[in-house]
Design a protein around this motif. Structure first.
Motif, short mmCIF file in Angstrom:
data_model
loop_
_atom_site.label_atom_id
_atom_site.label_comp_id
_atom_site.label_asym_id
_atom_site.label_seq_id
_atom_site.Cartn_x
_atom_site.Cartn_y
_atom_site.Cartn_z
N ILE A 45 0.83 -1.21 0.00
CA ILE A 45 0.00 0.00 0.00
C ILE A 45 0.86 1.25 0.00
CG2 ILE A 45 -1.98 -1.10 1.13
CD1 ILE A 45 -1.11 0.17 3.75
N ARG A 46 0.29 2.34 -0.48
CA ARG A 46 0.97 3.64 -0.44
C ARG A 46 0.47 4.43 0.76
NH1 ARG A 46 3.82 5.37 -4.82
NH2 ARG A 46 3.78 4.02 -6.67
N LEU A 47 1.37 5.18 1.37
CA LEU A 47 1.04 5.95 2.57
C LEU A 47 0.98 7.43 2.24
CD1 LEU A 47 3.43 4.18 5.10
CD2 LEU A 47 1.05 3.63 4.60
N GLY A 48 -0.01 8.12 2.81
CA GLY A 48 -0.16 9.55 2.62
C GLY A 48 0.44 10.34 3.77
N ALA A 49 -0.09 11.54 4.00
CA ALA A 49 0.41 12.42 5.05
C ALA A 49 -0.27 12.10 6.38
CB ALA A 49 0.16 13.88 4.68
N PRO A 50 0.50 11.95 7.46
CA PRO A 50 -0.08 11.61 8.76
C PRO A 50 -1.02 12.70 9.29
CG PRO A 50 2.29 11.23 8.76
CD PRO A 50 1.96 12.00 7.52
N GLU A 51 -2.04 12.26 10.02
CA GLU A 51 -2.97 13.15 10.71
C GLU A 51 -3.14 12.64 12.13
OE1 GLU A 51 -6.52 14.29 8.44
OE2 GLU A 51 -5.69 13.21 6.72
N ARG A 52 -3.78 13.45 12.99
CA ARG A 52 -3.92 13.04 14.39
C ARG A 52 -5.22 13.55 14.97
NH1 ARG A 52 -3.59 17.51 17.07
NH2 ARG A 52 -2.45 19.28 16.19
N ARG A 53 -5.62 12.90 16.07
CA ARG A 53 -6.78 13.33 16.84
C ARG A 53 -6.65 12.69 18.22
NH1 ARG A 53 -12.09 14.62 15.04
NH2 ARG A 53 -11.10 15.22 13.08
N GLY A 54 -6.42 13.50 19.26
CA GLY A 54 -6.20 12.94 20.59
C GLY A 54 -4.97 12.05 20.59
N PHE A 56 -4.87 9.32 18.90
CA PHE A 56 -4.89 8.59 17.64
C PHE A 56 -4.02 9.31 16.62
CE2 PHE A 56 -8.93 7.06 19.44
CZ PHE A 56 -8.85 5.71 19.14
N LEU A 57 -3.23 8.53 15.90
CA LEU A 57 -2.44 9.02 14.77
C LEU A 57 -2.76 8.10 13.61
CD1 LEU A 57 0.06 10.70 13.63
CD2 LEU A 57 1.45 8.79 14.44
N TRP A 58 -3.05 8.67 12.44
CA TRP A 58 -3.33 7.80 11.31
C TRP A 58 -2.68 8.32 10.04
CZ3 TRP A 58 -7.13 10.98 13.36
CH2 TRP A 58 -7.76 11.87 12.49
N ILE A 59 -2.44 7.36 9.12
CA ILE A 59 -1.84 7.66 7.82
C ILE A 59 -2.80 7.13 6.76
CG2 ILE A 59 0.16 7.34 6.34
CD1 ILE A 59 1.78 6.65 8.86
N PRO A 70 -11.98 4.29 1.86
CA PRO A 70 -10.51 4.34 1.96
C PRO A 70 -10.05 3.87 3.33
CG PRO A 70 -11.45 6.55 2.00
CD PRO A 70 -12.57 5.62 1.65
N LEU A 71 -8.88 3.28 3.36
CA LEU A 71 -8.32 2.76 4.61
C LEU A 71 -7.23 3.66 5.14
CD1 LEU A 71 -7.82 -1.11 4.16
CD2 LEU A 71 -9.40 0.04 5.73
N ALA A 72 -7.10 3.67 6.46
CA ALA A 72 -6.00 4.36 7.11
C ALA A 72 -5.24 3.38 7.98
CB ALA A 72 -6.52 5.51 7.97
N LEU A 73 -3.93 3.58 8.07
CA LEU A 73 -3.12 2.87 9.06
C LEU A 73 -3.24 3.66 10.35
CD1 LEU A 73 -1.07 0.66 9.83
CD2 LEU A 73 0.73 2.21 9.03
N LEU A 74 -3.92 3.08 11.32
CA LEU A 74 -4.28 3.79 12.55
C LEU A 74 -3.41 3.35 13.71
CD1 LEU A 74 -6.37 5.63 14.10
CD2 LEU A 74 -7.71 3.55 14.45
N ALA A 75 -2.87 4.30 14.44
CA ALA A 75 -2.10 4.00 15.65
C ALA A 75 -2.74 4.68 16.84
CB ALA A 75 -0.65 4.48 15.50
#
Length: 288
Positions: A45-54, A56-59, A70-75
């Motif tokens: 998969i290709r990864l985009g620009a990271p975003e965050r909320r609390g 949670f961090l996701w790409i 669409p899917l995000a890689l969520l941490a």
């Protein structure tokens, strides 16, 4: 996959097996299934620009869920989680639970390690949904988390109106992540000290000007804490280079019980607060 316990928030394509979640120990079969599913779906998969909320961090990724979303890689970082970007041949960090390799257009092959000593954190693939406020998209698991005050899309007027409509104590409101995120126990105490608000003052007793002031000092506390690397009380709270923050030296209320208030000299008071503590000046922060 080095430790499938770090996939407790990941849902296989087969759907929720009911075995994940915070504090749950995955069976050997469930762990193997989640590991195989995660590895298969993240490969290529290709990864985009990271975003965050609390916390949670996701790409955003090029992948899609079963329904085409669409899917995000969520941490979720939990208490001690870190996503570490490393050179391919870098020395191992401690407590690496998941390792991924990425190919960067400029920097070549790099390593992404998810490290977490306490295992409260997790990685997952999660579907992106329209954000509740209509601005952008957010993973389904993070949709209930409000924006933080440093988010460019944070709605000041909406926050002030919500704060002033509730009879709950203002500190409890600041810790309500459906109202505002990013405010922990320490930063709540510091912001309330700067705004001269007692932690138990009802939101409905706060005027619009004082509510706006509270929001402004929250942002000031955040900005100072970020510039000083955060508040580190033990070796787990460090940046990705292993350096501790020093905002603890700038605290005016939290952890200073019995010490003189930096503003008026009255001893700071510590009281129980939902299993934690509140710190405030009984003179500067009188209850309204």
């Amino acid at each position: 996959m080095r430790d499938a316990r770090a996939l407790k928030r990941h849902l296989p394509t087969s759907g929720d097996d009911g075995l994940g979640g915070h504090g749950v120990t995955l069976s050997e079969a469930a762990a193997a299934a989640r590991s195989a599913d995660f590895e298969r779906r993240t490969t290529g998969i290709r990864l985009g620009a990271p975003e965050r909320r609390g916390k949670f961090l996701w790409i955003p990724t090029s992948g899609a869920s079963a329904d085409g979303s669409p899917l995000a890689l969520l941490a979720h970082l939990g208490m001690s989680g870190q996503l570490l970007l490393r050179a391919h041949d870098a020395v191992d960090d401690r407590h690496v639970r998941i390792r991924m390799w990425i190919e960067h257009a400029q920097h070549g092959e790099l390593r992404v390690d998810f490290a977490d000593q306490r295992l409260f954190g997790s990685l997952a693939l999660d579907a992106l949904r329209a954000a509740p406020d209509g601005v952008g998209a957010v993973p389904a698991q993070a949709a209930h988390i409000a924006r933080d005050p440093l988010d460019p899309a944070f709605d000041d007027a909406r926050f002030i109106a919500a704060l002033r409509s509730r009879a709950t104590g203002v500190k409890k409101l600041l810790l309500d992540q459906t109202l505002i995120s990013g405010v922990g126990n320490i930063y709540a105490d510091e912001a309330l000290w700067r705004a001269r608000l007692h932690p138990d003052t009802r939101g409905s007793a706060i005027g619009p000007r004082k509510a706006a002031e509270l929001l402004a000092v929250l942002r000031a506390v955040f900005a100072q804490a970020l510039s000083e690397g955060g508040t580190s009380f033990d070796a787990q709270y460090v940046n990705v280079n292993g350096q501790a923050g020093y905002f603890a030296h700038s605290l005016n209320a939290y952890g200073r019980a019995g010490e003189p208030c930096a503003r008026c000299g009255t001893p700071i008071r510590r009281v129980p607060f939902g299993g934690r503590s509140s710190h405030f000046c009984p003179r500067c922060q009188r209850k309204r």
